[in-house]
Design an enzyme around this catalytic site. Structure first.
Site, PDB file in Angstrom:
ATOM      1  CG  ASP A 176      -6.153   0.612  -7.500  1.00 22.16           C
ATOM      2  OD1 ASP A 176      -5.857   0.223  -6.348  1.00 22.16           O
ATOM      3  OD2 ASP A 176      -5.401   1.336  -8.168  1.00 22.16           O
TER       4      ASP A 176
HETATM    5  C1  BGC Z   1      -2.998   1.748  -5.791  1.00 29.71           C
HETATM    6  C2  BGC Z   1      -2.649   0.331  -6.183  1.00 29.71           C
HETATM    7  C3  BGC Z   1      -2.365  -0.508  -4.954  1.00 29.71           C
HETATM    8  C4  BGC Z   1      -3.568  -0.437  -4.033  1.00 29.71           C
HETATM    9  C5  BGC Z   1      -3.433  -1.289  -2.784  1.00 29.71           C
HETATM   10  C6  BGC Z   1      -4.042   1.805  -4.695  1.00 29.71           C
HETATM   11  O1  BGC Z   1      -4.178   3.090  -4.198  1.00 29.71           O
HETATM   12  O2  BGC Z   1      -3.453   2.439  -6.939  1.00 29.71           O
HETATM   13  O3  BGC Z   1      -1.534   0.328  -7.039  1.00 29.71           O
HETATM   14  O4  BGC Z   1      -2.088  -1.823  -5.321  1.00 29.71           O
HETATM   15  O5  BGC Z   1      -3.763   0.909  -3.645  1.00 29.71           O
HETATM   16  O6  BGC Z   1      -2.529  -0.770  -1.908  1.00 29.71           O
END
Ligand code: BGC
Length: 758
Positions: free
Chosen positions: A283
């Site tokens: 993530d």
């Molecule tokens: C979130 C994810 C997301 C990623 C990309 C993160 O902060 O936890 O769910 O896919 O950002 O935007």
């Protein structure tokens, strides 16, 4: 010699049909490509920076441009439009040494420009075809606009509504969550990933992210393997079984090791035990966040992540910048780098990007297929299926299309908020407000008066925190009294009052945890005042999570929970309010009576001192101040029709081995309107080698019944439905007595018993 042997094995497996021909072709292609790649270029494939925004035509002057040209980027995200994506892809194809195409990811979570209800809302439709369809349309629009990879579905089981991200998932139940996971993956990926209208899906957040302590985002999770396997892991596994192309590691730790560097989680369980053969991405800054977790410096944490099985690093650049040094020092292996690189190249191959890097960059498609009239029409009908009617005393709803309606509340004219959280591709300038949606639908048949009545919250600083990303609630700087008195004026002139209250779109979602789950006090004051007029009041509730609604449930005659229904929500709300669509949503998450009951979920264990009979009993498992009951149980939702359930009929009550049990029930619509009902099957394993939940959802069917119509609904139950992970984590069923329960929600069920022997 080893290589010759391996090629021989591949050819052999091909001939005996174990490896399909296209896989052999892909393997050979990637073998050849990887032979040409330098270590730096291999590490480049593992790198996923954010594109950040840039002006069309200026891709080359961005920070990432140099890296793309140097072969140091595997994919990009946070970039929207064919024009911009094409520019970036051109840098990779025209200017990088090996011309390896880029992946383009995006959080296409519940639709693209045509926005569907937030996932929690969609899950309340309990309609897998509809959910798959929403993902299909989202994939179609996203791929028409250059995207080939979505960071969805989010399938984290969540039992704590303080956690803002409950809005992004499918509620509290593993079985329902698993069915939805499969439907979403199928919707995005279709049967052929290389088609230009299918995109690769990424299931997230693996794993257990929804169990953050105290409901505070990014917080620690800690649970037994027993609970993990029986309750939390099922939806991720379902997505893997459905062939999901990628998996996102979660921010949280598991057994003291963050998921991003948890070898047991990523390699032993996901890749080896479940046989996942796509790639794992971290993530956002998940790799570098492990410094703050206390696992070491960036080089150490990057090495740990890679060796644990992580294949791609979102944003941190920890793998890109440190792996060469770690290789020299022996903390990572080249075999692991190669394996990770191969996984990314395979994904690109499967998407057809090597054949045509611009396969998803067709400007004509972008013009005609994004936010099309057809897609919006479908979104309107899908949104209406996600609404849950929580109360409807004396048939307050549906409303008739005449007279005067006072539309009041901070959500009534807040168009940017209709889509809910995580609608990153939405074009907010095209959104419409509930006020305008209602007016459009009823035309001049109904006189609609509007007043805001109250701000989202009296605290302006809170409102600012709750309205990022341009999703303004258009704060009104008049006093609370002035706003209220304007609302009372129009309320007094009306026949019915519709109060559009609740949360703003961004009061749920990422980093939007709350400790208080009430409707903000200023809005509740408005509601109290409106009720005092004695006119019928309908609460149209906007929320991204279960709220505590005891007072509202006691005092307001009708409550329609509309979550955040997406770009077409205002029309869909009108459809349901005026009875053109009969509501049929059922909660996929429990609504507690108060925050102190959390976590509250239907499939809990019994304890040694269950409450037998009514609350309160000394020395039983209960509270002094409030009963154990939820306000609205899992599976609950009303309709404008009334459904009656007969008794359960069993094909057999003494079963043996792999026999199939048929459990049937007759459901009748004894009202004057047609409606849809979700018939739910729960099973309880009475005696087990470990304690078993008081009930578990094992099946459901959404049926349509005309006025006066009855239907017999049958469920086929096999030992497969009785299996669970025992103390040794062996997945099997145990003979004995089982309760079969069928009903309209998890609380109101008919019960029958069977004995099932091995
Ligand atoms: C979130 C994810 C997301 C990623 C990309 C993160 O902060 O936890 O769910 O896919 O950002 O935007």
């Amino acid at each position: 010699m080893k290589k010759i042997l391996l090629s021989f094995v591949a050819v052999f497996l091909f001939f005996i049909n174990i490896i399909p021909a296209q896989d052999v072709k892909m393997k050979n292609f990637i073998d050849q490509l990887m032979k040409k790649m330098t270590l730096e270029e291999k590490l480049g494939q593992l790198n996923l920076p954010s594109a950040n925004d840039f002006v069309t035509g200026a891709a080359a002057s961005t920070d990432v441009a140099k890296k793309i040209i140097a072969g140091k980027v595997g994919g990009l995200f946070n970039i929207k439009s064919v024009a911009k994506i094409k520019e970036m892809q051109k840098l990779a194809i025209d200017q990088s040494r090996l011309k390896i195409p880029l992946l383009f990811g995006m959080d296409v979570i519940h639709g693209y420009e045509t926005v569907f209800p937030i996932p929690l809302g969609l899950s309340c439709s309990w309609d897998m075809n509809l959910i798959e369809r929403s993902a299909r349309i989202a994939a179609n629009e996203a791929s028409a606009d250059g995207i080939n990879w979505t960071f969805s579905p989010m399938v984290d089981i969540a039992r704590d509504p303080r956690w803002g991200r409950v809005s992004e998932g499918n509620g509290e139940d593993p079985y329902l969550g698993g069915q939805i996971a499969k439907a979403m993956v199928k919707g995005y990926q279709g049967i052929d990933l290389s088609k230009n209208n299918t995109i690769m899906s990424c299931v997230k957040h693996y794993a257990l992210y929804g169990a953050a302590e105290a409901g505070r985002d990014y917080n620690t999770t800690d649970m037994s393997r027993h609970r993990m396997f029986n309750e939390y892991l099922y939806p991720y596994k379902a997505a893997v079984e459905a062939g999901v192309g990628s998996v996102m590691a979660s921010f949280n730790e598991i057994d003291g090791v963050p998921a991003t560097a948890n070898k047991w989680l990523l390699t032993d369980l996901l890749k080896k035990q479940w046989g996942f053969n796509g790639f794992i991405v971290s993530d956002y800054t998940g790799v570098s966040e492990m410094i703050a977790h206390g696992l070491g410096d960036i080089q150490t944490v990057a090495a740990k992540a890679l060796m644990a099985g992580l294949d791609m690093d979102m944003v941190s650049e920890g793998l890109l910048n440190n792996t060469a040094k770690s290789l020299k020092e022996g903390t990572v292996t080249l075999a692991r780098v190669d394996e990770a690189c191969r996984k990314i190249l395979e994904a690109k191959y499967k998407l057809g990007l090597f054949e045509d890097p611009f396969r998803y960059c067709d400007e004509n498609r972008a013009k005609t297929e994004v936010f099309s009239d057809n897609n919006r029409k479908e979104a309107r009908s899908i949104a209406a299926q996600s609404f849950v009617l929580l109360k409807n005393q004396n048939n307050t709803l549906p409303l008739t299309k005449n007279g005067t309606i006072a539309l009041v509340g901070p959500l009534a004219d807040a168009k940017e908020n209709m889509g809910g959280t995580w609608s990153v591709a939405a074009n907010l300038s095209k959104s419409i407000s509930l006020l305008n949606g209602l007016k459009e639908v009823v035309g001049n048949k109904v006189n609609i008066l509007y007043a805001k009545g109250a701000n989202l919250d009296v605290d302006a600083a809170f409102e600012e925190r709750a309205t990022p990303f341009g999703k303004s609630m258009h704060r009104d700087n008049r006093t609370e009294e002035a706003l209220l008195s304007e609302a009372m004026d129009i309320a007094n002139k009306s026949d019915v009052i519709v109060a559009a209250l609740g949360e703003s779109a961004e009061m749920s979602g990422e980093s939007s945890s709350r400790t208080n789950l009430n409707i903000p006090a200023t809005q509740k004051n408005l509601l109290m005042a409106l009720l005092k007029t004695g006119k019928p009041v309908v609460l149209v509730l906007f929320t991204g999570r279960p709220l505590t609604l005891n007072w509202e449930n006691e005092n307001v005659p009708a409550i329609l929970n509309v979550w955040f229904g997406g770009s077409e929500a205002p029309y869909a709300i009108a459809d349901v309010l005026f009875g053109d669509v009969n509501p049929s949503g059922k909660l996929s998450t429990t609504f507690p009576q108060n925050v102190g009951q959390i976590p509250l979920f239907y499939n809990h264990k019994n304890t040694g001192r269950p409450l037998n009979g009514s609350w309160f009993q000394k020395f039983q498992s209960n509270y002094l101040d409030v009963s154990n009951e939820p306000l609205y149980p899992f599976g609950f939702g009303l309709s404008y029709a009334n459904f009656n359930y007969g008794d359960i009929e069993l094909s057999n009550s003494l079963l043996k081995g792999n026999q199939t049990l048929t459990a049937s029930i007759t459901v009748s619509n004894n009202s004057k309107v047609a409606g849809k009902e979700v018939v739910q099957l729960y099973i309880r394993d009475i005696v087990g080698s470990t304690t078993r939940p008081v009930k578990e959802l094992k099946g459901f069917q959404k049926i349509s019944l005309n006025a006066g119509e009855s239907k017999k609904v049958s469920f086929s139950i096999t030992p497969e439905d009785l299996k669970f992970y025992n103390y040794e984590l062996k997945y099997d069923w145990e003979p004995g007595e089982f309760q079969i329960m069928i009903g309209t929600n998890s609380r109101d069920v008919k019960i029958a018993k069977v004995n099932w022997n091995k």
